[in-house]
Design a protein around this motif. Structure first.
Motif, PDB file in Angstrom:
ATOM      1  N   CYS A 130       0.668  -1.227  -0.051  1.00  0.00           N
ATOM      2  CA  CYS A 130       0.043   0.101  -0.098  1.00  0.00           C
ATOM      3  C   CYS A 130       0.890   1.298  -0.002  1.00  0.00           C
ATOM      4  CB  CYS A 130      -1.006   0.092   1.281  1.00  0.00           C
ATOM      5  SG  CYS A 130      -2.180  -1.450   1.227  1.00  0.00           S
ATOM      6  N   PHE A 131       2.000   1.150   0.572  1.00  0.00           N
ATOM      7  CA  PHE A 131       3.042   2.357   0.744  1.00  0.00           C
ATOM      8  C   PHE A 131       3.518   2.674  -0.617  1.00  0.00           C
ATOM      9  CE2 PHE A 131       7.481   3.289   0.900  1.00  0.00           C
ATOM     10  CZ  PHE A 131       7.511   4.529   1.346  1.00  0.00           C
ATOM     11  N   VAL A 132       3.815   1.652  -1.287  1.00  0.00           N
ATOM     12  CA  VAL A 132       4.674   1.706  -2.865  1.00  0.00           C
ATOM     13  C   VAL A 132       3.497   2.273  -3.429  1.00  0.00           C
ATOM     14  CG1 VAL A 132       5.532   0.550  -4.443  1.00  0.00           C
ATOM     15  CG2 VAL A 132       6.400   0.160  -2.297  1.00  0.00           C
ATOM     16  N   GLY A 133       2.199   1.838  -3.439  1.00  0.00           N
ATOM     17  CA  GLY A 133       1.186   2.226  -4.399  1.00  0.00           C
ATOM     18  C   GLY A 133       0.764   3.581  -4.264  1.00  0.00           C
ATOM     19  N   PHE A 134       0.518   4.222  -3.005  1.00  0.00           N
ATOM     20  CA  PHE A 134       0.365   5.711  -2.728  1.00  0.00           C
ATOM     21  C   PHE A 134       1.528   6.297  -3.056  1.00  0.00           C
ATOM     22  CE2 PHE A 134      -2.868   3.537  -0.092  1.00  0.00           C
ATOM     23  CZ  PHE A 134      -4.143   4.127  -0.531  1.00  0.00           C
ATOM     24  N   LEU A 135       2.607   5.934  -2.757  1.00  0.00           N
ATOM     25  CA  LEU A 135       3.992   6.823  -3.157  1.00  0.00           C
ATOM     26  C   LEU A 135       4.319   7.016  -4.768  1.00  0.00           C
ATOM     27  CD1 LEU A 135       6.407   7.954  -1.815  1.00  0.00           C
ATOM     28  CD2 LEU A 135       7.851   5.798  -2.150  1.00  0.00           C
ATOM     29  N   SER A 136       3.760   5.738  -5.492  1.00  0.00           N
ATOM     30  CA  SER A 136       3.605   5.897  -6.916  1.00  0.00           C
ATOM     31  C   SER A 136       2.778   6.902  -7.468  1.00  0.00           C
ATOM     32  CB  SER A 136       3.540   4.548  -7.388  1.00  0.00           C
ATOM     33  OG  SER A 136       4.375   3.573  -7.138  1.00  0.00           O
ATOM     34  N   VAL A 137       1.417   6.849  -6.827  1.00  0.00           N
ATOM     35  CA  VAL A 137       0.602   7.972  -7.238  1.00  0.00           C
ATOM     36  C   VAL A 137       1.177   9.524  -6.804  1.00  0.00           C
ATOM     37  CG1 VAL A 137      -1.786   8.776  -6.622  1.00  0.00           C
ATOM     38  CG2 VAL A 137      -1.516   6.506  -6.750  1.00  0.00           C
ATOM     39  N   GLY A 138       1.567   9.538  -5.788  1.00  0.00           N
ATOM     40  CA  GLY A 138       2.183  10.910  -5.510  1.00  0.00           C
ATOM     41  C   GLY A 138       3.528  11.302  -6.320  1.00  0.00           C
TER      42      GLY A 138
END
Length: 426
Positions: free
Chosen positions: A216-224
């Motif tokens: 989840c951290f990597v996914g939201f970091l990719s969106v940002g």
């Protein structure tokens, strides 16, 4: 003439200094984005080794050599079967440990740990078996978006984010290393095959359960990172190009320049829409796993903090575990907050003030896009219960401090009552 030469020399020298500073800043940003991509690549290899990632990310040699995610069905079934066997053995050993434990507080902790880890294991198996193709499709959507962003002028050397993403990935790597370091020395406590197998199964289940939060951290970091890169291009490159179309003598720009500027604007709006679509699909997919991992983190921090209080802050390994769990929560919240704040920056870019043509087609299109942003604002609400933001950490910390203060006061008063009863008895 001498004064004019000095002025011209000074202005040229000033421009050279600005150019060198911009070039140095760009080099630092390129090194940061390359380092972030390197860390992310090795983290994916680590998750693949643990069986959390079953698909492979390889170059598409038949076309343009771009990265694509491909299903590996044999490895997928190997991960499912091995996880099922390891979780069964883990449940058997945990139940045996609970049956011989006499401390009621430790029994409660062991039951919560067993139920939480088995629930996370079941969620991972469900995601791999039932939603495997959908996950691969979302990963390919993210990779395609990064390729589209890199295709923009001036973004060819960008790989993954910048210094902010690099800093968060470094802290996340430290958390991953601590997960191994805190349990790996336990393998050498006893030279017994059954004990070593139990510790290895415990490490596998524990690390894989925490992998849900890391994903989840990597996914939201990719969106940002996607929002931040497109925002940087629009703020510096696109606005400069659009304002360059304004002729000082009042003449209109050429048709070729107008067409090129309109194409760049349409491409940016299309990328923004695609980021919004992919992030929405990602949120729908991980809504339940995100809720479970947050609940598990909150319960674990509360119970482990309680044992720290019982041990009177003498066990530093348990204290470090609390710090690690809190770091996981903070990093996940910062990644979500960064994606949310980067999505709101789009509304403040003032593209509607830039000149492209006297026709209002692109103004209408841009207004529709901004209205969509106001209606579909990027927010993370797990199961619609609460919104994840920086304020969530403060609320949880205040509740945790209140709880631990109550426990500490209760322990002090209990000891005083026991001492008074002993003195009266004597």
């Amino acid at each position: 003439m001498g004064i004019q030469r000095l002025v011209m020399f000074g202005s040229q020298h000033h421009r050279n200094i600005i150019h060198l500073k911009l070039k140095q800043k760009m080099k630092q940003k390129m090194s940061a984005t390359a380092a972030a991509a390197w860390l992310l690549r090795h983290a994916c290899n680590y998750a693949t080794f643990l069986g959390f990632i079953w698909f492979g990310i390889k170059s598409n040699h038949n076309h343009d050599g771009s990265l694509v995610a491909q299903n590996r069905y044999c490895y997928k079934w190997f991960c499912l079967l091995s996880r099922l066997l390891i979780s069964g053995y883990f449940a058997y050993r945990s139940l045996a440990l609970i049956s011989v434990t006499s401390n009621p507080h430790m029994i409660v902790l062991l039951w919560i740990r067993l139920v939480g880890f088995l629930t996370c294991t079941g969620v991972i198996m469900l995601m791999q078996f039932w939603y495997g193709q959908r996950i691969v499709r979302i990963v390919n959507d993210f990779l395609r978006l990064f390729r589209r962003v890199r295709a923009l002028p001036g973004c060819q050397l960008m790989q993954f984010g910048g210094r902010r993403e690099l800093g968060l990935l470094i802290f996340k790597t430290m958390c991953l290393l601590y997960e191994l370091a805190c349990e790996f020395p336990m393998l050498f406590n006893e030279l017994d095959v059954s004990y070593i197998l139990t510790v290895l199964c415990d490490m596998y289940i524990t690390i894989n359960a925490m992998m849900i939060g890391h994903a989840c951290f990597v996914g939201f970091l990719s969106v940002g990172a996607l929002y931040a890169q497109v925002n940087h291009y629009v703020r510096h490159e696109l606005r400069r190009q659009l304002r360059g179309l304004e002729q000082p003598n009042g003449q209109c720009a050429s048709r070729r320049e107008l067409k090129a500027a309109g194409y760049r604007l349409d491409e940016c709006l299309a990328i923004y829409n695609e980021i919004q679509r992919v992030s929405s699909s990602f949120q729908e997919l991980i809504e339940l796993p995100l809720s479970l991992i947050l609940l598990f983190l909150f319960l674990s921090m509360t119970l482990v903090s309680y044992f720290v209080m019982l041990n009177r802050f003498r066990d530093y390994s348990i204290m470090m575990l609390v710090v690690k769990l809190f770091m996981d929560l903070v990093l996940l919240t910062l990644a979500i907050h960064g994606a949310s704040s980067s999505s709101r920056v789009i509304k403040r870019l003032s593209l509607e003030n830039c000149y492209v043509t006297e026709r209002n087609d692109w103004h209408v299109r841009l207004e529709i896009f901004l209205n969509r942003l106001n209606f579909f604002e990027f927010r993370v609400n797990p199961l619609g219960l609460f919104e994840i933001s920086n304020e969530l950490i403060l609320v949880f910390l205040s509740g945790l401090v209140t709880y631990l203060t109550y426990i500490l006061q209760y322990g002090i008063q209990s000891n005083q009552i026991a001492l008074n009863m002993n003195s009266n008895h004597i």
